[in-house]
Scaffold this motif. Sequence first.
Motif, short mmCIF file in Angstrom:
data_model
loop_
_atom_site.label_atom_id
_atom_site.label_comp_id
_atom_site.label_asym_id
_atom_site.label_seq_id
_atom_site.Cartn_x
_atom_site.Cartn_y
_atom_site.Cartn_z
N LEU A 85 0.82 -1.21 0.00
CA LEU A 85 0.00 0.00 0.00
C LEU A 85 0.85 1.25 0.00
O LEU A 85 2.01 1.25 0.42
CB LEU A 85 -0.92 0.00 1.22
CG LEU A 85 -1.86 -1.20 1.39
CD1 LEU A 85 -2.70 -1.04 2.63
CD2 LEU A 85 -2.74 -1.39 0.16
N ASP A 86 0.23 2.32 -0.48
CA ASP A 86 0.80 3.67 -0.41
C ASP A 86 2.19 3.74 -1.04
O ASP A 86 3.12 4.31 -0.49
CB ASP A 86 0.86 4.14 1.05
CG ASP A 86 0.92 5.66 1.15
OD1 ASP A 86 0.47 6.34 0.20
OD2 ASP A 86 1.43 6.17 2.16
N LYS A 87 2.32 3.15 -2.22
CA LYS A 87 3.59 3.14 -2.95
C LYS A 87 3.74 4.43 -3.75
O LYS A 87 2.77 4.93 -4.35
CB LYS A 87 3.61 1.93 -3.89
CG LYS A 87 4.94 1.69 -4.58
CD LYS A 87 5.88 0.95 -3.72
CE LYS A 87 7.10 0.54 -4.54
NZ LYS A 87 8.25 0.26 -3.67
N ALA A 88 4.94 5.00 -3.75
CA ALA A 88 5.19 6.23 -4.51
C ALA A 88 5.10 5.95 -6.01
O ALA A 88 5.49 4.87 -6.48
CB ALA A 88 6.56 6.79 -4.16
N SER A 89 4.61 6.92 -6.75
CA SER A 89 4.43 6.76 -8.20
C SER A 89 5.78 6.57 -8.90
O SER A 89 6.78 7.20 -8.55
CB SER A 89 3.71 7.97 -8.79
OG SER A 89 2.40 8.05 -8.30
N VAL A 90 5.78 5.68 -9.89
CA VAL A 90 6.96 5.44 -10.72
C VAL A 90 6.49 5.34 -12.17
O VAL A 90 5.31 5.55 -12.47
CB VAL A 90 7.69 4.13 -10.30
CG1 VAL A 90 8.31 4.28 -8.92
CG2 VAL A 90 6.73 2.95 -10.32
N SER A 91 7.37 4.99 -13.07
CA SER A 91 6.96 4.80 -14.46
C SER A 91 6.18 3.49 -14.60
O SER A 91 6.22 2.62 -13.73
CB SER A 91 8.19 4.75 -15.37
OG SER A 91 8.93 3.57 -15.15
N GLY A 112 -0.86 -17.04 -9.03
CA GLY A 112 -0.76 -16.07 -7.95
C GLY A 112 -1.03 -14.66 -8.43
O GLY A 112 -0.98 -14.38 -9.64
N ILE A 113 -1.36 -13.79 -7.49
CA ILE A 113 -1.54 -12.38 -7.80
C ILE A 113 -0.87 -11.55 -6.72
O ILE A 113 -0.67 -12.01 -5.59
CB ILE A 113 -3.04 -11.97 -7.92
CG1 ILE A 113 -3.72 -12.07 -6.56
CG2 ILE A 113 -3.75 -12.79 -8.97
CD1 ILE A 113 -5.13 -11.50 -6.57
N VAL A 114 -0.49 -10.34 -7.10
CA VAL A 114 0.05 -9.36 -6.16
C VAL A 114 -0.71 -8.05 -6.39
O VAL A 114 -1.13 -7.76 -7.51
CB VAL A 114 1.56 -9.14 -6.34
CG1 VAL A 114 2.32 -10.44 -6.07
CG2 VAL A 114 1.88 -8.64 -7.74
N VAL A 115 -0.89 -7.28 -5.35
CA VAL A 115 -1.66 -6.04 -5.44
C VAL A 115 -0.81 -4.90 -4.91
O VAL A 115 -0.32 -4.95 -3.77
CB VAL A 115 -2.96 -6.13 -4.62
CG1 VAL A 115 -3.76 -4.84 -4.76
CG2 VAL A 115 -3.79 -7.33 -5.05
N VAL A 116 -0.61 -3.87 -5.74
CA VAL A 116 0.19 -2.72 -5.35
C VAL A 116 -0.65 -1.46 -5.54
O VAL A 116 -1.17 -1.21 -6.62
CB VAL A 116 1.49 -2.61 -6.19
CG1 VAL A 116 2.38 -1.50 -5.62
CG2 VAL A 116 2.23 -3.93 -6.20
N GLN A 117 -0.77 -0.69 -4.47
CA GLN A 117 -1.59 0.52 -4.49
C GLN A 117 -0.69 1.74 -4.69
O GLN A 117 0.30 1.93 -3.98
CB GLN A 117 -2.34 0.64 -3.17
CG GLN A 117 -3.24 1.85 -3.05
CD GLN A 117 -3.60 2.14 -1.59
OE1 GLN A 117 -2.79 2.63 -0.83
NE2 GLN A 117 -4.84 1.79 -1.22
N TYR A 118 -1.03 2.56 -5.68
CA TYR A 118 -0.30 3.80 -5.97
C TYR A 118 -1.29 4.97 -5.85
O TYR A 118 -2.00 5.29 -6.81
CB TYR A 118 0.29 3.78 -7.38
CG TYR A 118 1.38 2.75 -7.59
CD1 TYR A 118 2.70 3.06 -7.33
CD2 TYR A 118 1.07 1.47 -8.06
CE1 TYR A 118 3.72 2.12 -7.54
CE2 TYR A 118 2.08 0.53 -8.27
CZ TYR A 118 3.39 0.86 -8.00
OH TYR A 118 4.39 -0.06 -8.20
N PRO A 119 -1.38 5.60 -4.70
CA PRO A 119 -2.38 6.67 -4.50
C PRO A 119 -2.30 7.80 -5.51
O PRO A 119 -3.33 8.38 -5.88
CB PRO A 119 -2.07 7.16 -3.08
CG PRO A 119 -1.42 6.00 -2.41
CD PRO A 119 -0.62 5.32 -3.47
N ASN A 120 -1.10 8.11 -5.97
CA ASN A 120 -0.94 9.21 -6.94
C ASN A 120 -0.96 8.73 -8.39
O ASN A 120 -0.83 9.53 -9.31
CB ASN A 120 0.36 9.98 -6.66
CG ASN A 120 0.31 10.72 -5.34
OD1 ASN A 120 -0.73 11.27 -4.97
ND2 ASN A 120 1.41 10.72 -4.61
#
Length: 610
Positions: A474-480, A538-546
Amino acid sequence: MTSKLQRIGRFLSRMVMPNISAFIAWGIITTLFNPDGWFPSTAMNMLVVPLMIYALPSLVAYAGGQHIYGHKGGIIAVVGTMGVIIGTQTPMFVGAMIMGPISAYLLKRVDGMLKRHTPIGFEMLMSNFTAGVLGTIMIILGYVMIGPIIGHLNALFKLGVDFAVSRSLLFLAAIFIEPGKVLFLNNAINHGILTPLGLQQSLAKGDAIFFLLETNPGPGIGILAAYWVNGRGSAKLTAPGALIIHALGGIHEIYFPYVMMYPVLFVSVIIGGLVGDFIFQLFDSGLVAMASPGSLLAILALAPKNKLFGILLGIIGSSVASFLSAGLLIARRESWEMPDHDEMAFETDIFKGYQGNYEIAKIVFACDAGMGSSAMGASLLQKMLRASGVNVLIENVSLDDIPEDASAIITFNDLLPCARQAVPGALYIGIKDFLDRAYYEALIDALLKRCHFKEVTMNHQVPDQILMKSNIILDKASVSKEEAIRYAGQLLVESGYVEANYIEGMLAREEKFTTFIGNGVAIPHGENAVKDSIIASGIVVVQYPNGIDFGSGNIAKLVIGIAGKGNEHLQILSNVAEAIEEDELLNQMLRTKNPDTIYDIFAAEGMLAQ
């Protein structure tokens, strides 16, 4: 100063290098069908000018814009550059290198300012409308003002070049080009300076000497041959293999360490360059397009049939001149050995400031372009580590693409100052020669003593859950977009769902079709070619608020990486679609600060057990 020039040069070369295949295609068409070509054809030769005037500068502009602001930046870069192109009707490669990045940068800033003031539900409308308005402004500005200015500057610069050519002084450029190459400015010189000049000259006369000034492998051939004949020890033993890779593979970086270990050899590469360029100039030699990489095979493929003799003579002449001068210098040297590598020196250098053991999950080899020399180094170290019982993830990338999850970063010594800015806290390791086995042996001994390696795959245990709480980030900083996909893929790898090559399959899939499915969600997954690398679903979930820009104004705030074993792929996609179908549940996942919230939502869809 060298570090700054390398950084500028890398940015310029990033606009050209992704489009090398297009330039080669243009060069082949020119070689085959021009009036002096192998198969002269007036009809087919009509392709040459439109490709040069419109297609190639547009591709250069797109690459520059995409580097700054993704697909959206690439689109507006092309729009802005068209104003420059139409405003001058001359090959606008310099204009594309200027107008493209500026247009993308301005759009990025404007979007950033408007983003926090855009009402919910109007994001796509505002995004597209803003880009359209700014694109209109940039194309008019390029047509009316910037294009003519660049055209006049081009004309002035061309006068200087014509002055050097008309007085047979162009060969003197080797005094700057050859040492610049060895200082890893080769891509900057070739793609940032010589390519635009060469393209304009090639359009005017059918070929260009500028395409030979940097790509000529002769000086490097002479240096390596001199070590082979006159050297001793490891330098003599490694020179033949390096010579083959350099001459036929076109990886010039491989001979740079042989010059650096005995700096007086800068004189030899300059002499070789002067002789070769003088012969090229004497015989009016040139290529129809850039040869990248600068191998003998690529150069001969892009040589006009009536210029082959002069080109071959120039390469041979520069090789002989470099070989003779280097041979005399090497013969006077007391030691021909590559420097010894001390394990204690490694510990003192790379582990300075670290207490105890250091965990390594990923080793990254970085070079200027991220291809030739770093690929060889990564392959060699991977084999040597596996022989030592270590199976850690190793990648090769360009300096500008070093991933944020890199644990250890290996690059040429002269590129270390640029690389150190990429990932704070990583281990940075300088190297003189990517093929130096003795160096790797000492390095591996030091790493095994101080580091804990995180294995690529968890062969001892297949995951029994499709989604684990540890894979909800969660709350990962935005990247490309590319970095976001790599990160999701790496989570899949580290959890034992897939093998490492699945990540490249995810990136390849994204290049063909976007995995953005709407509502702020993207579901990157591998293409069919890497299905065999899936160990378990499998799955992974990554949240990028921005948000992450997935192109065309599509912003993903939830990136769900997927790997489906056998026929389970479609079922997983269906379950994911159902989980995000309800707006209330989706909003919870987009805003939550608690991974249990997402875990429970997917559990309700029956997505946890294998």
